[in-house]
Design an enzyme around this catalytic site. Structure first.
Site, PDB file in Angstrom:
ATOM      1  N   GLY A  40     -15.331 -29.422 -18.917  1.00  0.00           N
ATOM      2  CA  GLY A  40     -14.827 -28.529 -17.868  1.00  0.00           C
ATOM      3  C   GLY A  40     -14.858 -29.128 -16.470  1.00  0.00           C
ATOM      4  N   CYS A  43     -14.726 -28.213 -11.788  1.00  0.00           N
ATOM      5  CA  CYS A  43     -14.267 -26.829 -11.664  1.00  0.00           C
ATOM      6  C   CYS A  43     -15.164 -25.848 -12.422  1.00  0.00           C
ATOM      7  CB  CYS A  43     -12.828 -26.755 -12.174  1.00  0.00           C
ATOM      8  SG  CYS A  43     -12.170 -25.103 -12.224  1.00  0.00           S
ATOM      9  N   HIS A 447       3.502   2.161  -6.500  1.00  0.00           N
ATOM     10  CA  HIS A 447       2.826   2.772  -5.365  1.00  0.00           C
ATOM     11  C   HIS A 447       1.626   3.558  -5.852  1.00  0.00           C
ATOM     12  CE1 HIS A 447       2.201   4.737  -1.532  1.00  0.00           C
ATOM     13  NE2 HIS A 447       2.080   5.878  -2.207  1.00  0.00           N
TER      14      HIS A 447
END
Ligand code: FAD
Length: 468
Positions: A40, A43, A447
């Site tokens: 990995g 990061c 919305h």
């Protein structure tokens, strides 16, 4: 374990591991060489993931202490259990690195533990420990060895009192005073996390602004907000010396332009002056792989180095040192190795600063457009006029969209505000399809959402915002 592969990647960071997975998915036989005990890279182990875990939990701690009462939630003042907070961070890291190991197995990728070096075109040496090496052959070798923290001249890192980001992620107690050298992304993020937990944070920056490279208006607004939150800044200043003999560190700070300096006392000093590519010890010079003056491997637009069959990606080459940039280059290289047309669009690489509020940008800044002589229109919309942001009590910041004055094509988007790092993806998709501000303004947005602020900025750039 085979002795010969279609593709061998040196380094299992986001560049390397994604390259390996994509190559395996495309039918190539793949090996990954990694010298650290877990996969990995920066990061997952000491970068994006642990820092975001600490940023998230420290933000919750501060929110509980400072904002709950305003929402009608009365609780006793929250108490910090730093060991548990750090344990959460470690658990997030452990789950992430285990995920990479699982994906390697699932995609039948061989993992070679040890330090990789290039013995010659098509040959990788893997040294598990001194005297214990093996050589594997590979049609394509991918250098994905990443980067390390850049040093600060005259300052010795001990990862205890004078730390890089790696040490700053494992401090055993909250420093009373934290000096952060460098007002870039890493300095501001980790400075924010420790400030929320109680540290008095002073940021010392050589330049006369924070967040170099980001849109100037956005950077000024971020500085105002961080100052209001309690961080203090010494811009256009440099560290002249650090004296660690006393109980506290005495950081001698001098204005870059000359004149009277001052001493900033600190219990911990974080050196966050950038990162440099990690390309030593790979045998690159002997093989003839060219590097530039900053040690970055030189590649062409297909990520090929000066030696046929050797490619390079991620922090080890030029470009923004970002995980997703490394990932995209990894995908492109895998596709090229599989005979496809791999490509990365460097005009649409977002960058995010995970402060509170977040800051996110993609494409060109106003300064860049001015310098390039491009006529543009600005569409701006504040979160204070967005219903959802008001409902969340998160009214700081704005969305700024920059559109070509003639064609209306969106050239850049800059957001400071709640979940800016998520909202920027909409601008990325639009820009990837060469969309115009009008295109975005005409898309129906749910919305009440924060994304309506992005739409309103598009309305503002193309015509007029509705809610202003
Ligand atoms: C504190 C911090 C926070 C960050 N936050 C973010 C963020 O939020 N978002 C973001 O996009 N980026 C972030 N970054 C940057 C990001 O981590 C890097 O851009 C990214 O990890 C680069 O990926 P890479 O694959 O090129 O290299 P790396 O992740 O550095 O991986 C390189 C790997 O190669 C291995 N290696 C090196 N040499 C050899 C060798 N000779 N043999 C075998 N193995 C070798 C290393 O052990 C390492 O595992 C952050 C960085 C730091 C330090």
């Amino acid at each position: 374990m085979a002795d010969s592969y279609d593709l061998a990647v040196i380094g299992s960071g986001p560049g390397g591991y994604i390259c390996a997975i994509r190559a395996a998915q495309l039918g190539l036989s793949v090996a990954v060489v990694e010298k650290q005990p877990t996969f990995g890279g920066t990061c997952l182990n000491i970068g994006c993931i642990p820092s975001k875990a600490l940023l998230h939990t420290s933000e919750m701690f501060e929110t509980a202490g400072r904002e709950f009462a305003g929402f009608g939630i009365d609780i006793a003042a929250p108490k910090l259990d730093l060991a548990r907070m750090l344990a959460h961070k470690d658990a997030a890291v452990a789950a992430s690195v285990a995920g990479v190991e699982y994906l390697f197995k699932k995609n039948k990728i061989d993992t070679l533990r040890g330090t990789g070096a290039i013995a010659g075109p098509g040959k990788v040496t893997v040294t598990a420990q001194p005297g214990e090496s093996r050589v594997v052959a590979a049609r394509t070798i991918v250098i994905a060895t990443g980067s390390v923290s850049a040093p600060l001249a005259g300052v010795e890192i001990d990862e205890r009192r004078i730390v890089t980001s790696t040490g700053a992620l494992v401090l055993k107690q909250v420093p009373r005073r934290l000096a952060v050298i460098g007002a870039g992304v890493i300095g501001l993020e980790l400075g924010s996390a420790w400030r929320r937990l109680g540290a008095e944070v002073t940021v010392i920056e050589f330049l006369d602004r924070i967040l170099p490279g980001m849109d100037g208006e956005v950077a000024r607004q971020v500085q105002r907000i961080l100052t209001r939150q309690g961080m203090s800044f010494r811009l256009a200043n440099k560290v002249a010396a650090v004296d660690g003999k006393g109980k506290a560190l005495a950081v001698a700070v001098e204005p870059v332009a000359g004149g009277h300096g001052e001493t900033v006392e600190a219990d911990v000093m974080l050196v966050a002056v950038g990162r440099r590519p990690y390309t030593d010890g790979l045998g690159l010079d002997a093989v003839g792989v060219k590097r530039d003056e900053r040690g970055r491997v030189v590649v062409d637009d297909r990520f090929q180095t000066s030696v046929a069959g050797i490619a390079a990606i991620g922090d080890a080459i030029a470009g923004p040192m970002l995980a997703h940039k490394a990932e995209d280059e990894g995908i492109a290289v895998a596709e090229i190795a599989a005979g496809k047309a791999g490509h990365v669009n460097y005009d649409v690489i977002p960058s995010v600063v995970y402060t509170a509020p977040e800051v996110a940008a993609v494409g060109r800044s106003e300064e860049e457009l001015k310098e390039a002589g491009v006529a543009y229109r600005v569409g701006k919309f504040p979160f204070s006029a967005n219903g959802r942001a008001r409902a969340m009590g998160a009214k700081d910041g704005f969305v700024k969209l920059l559109a070509d004055a003639a064609s209306d094509r969106v050239l850049g988007c800059h957001i400071i505000g709640p979940f800016a790092g998520e909202l920027i993806a909409e601008a990325c998709v639009l820009m990837e399809f060469a969309g115009a501000a009008e295109d975005l303004a005409r898309v129906c947005h749910a919305h009440p959402t924060l994304s309506e602020a992005v739409r309103e900025a598009a309305f503002a750039a193309w015509s007029q915002p509705i809610h202003m």
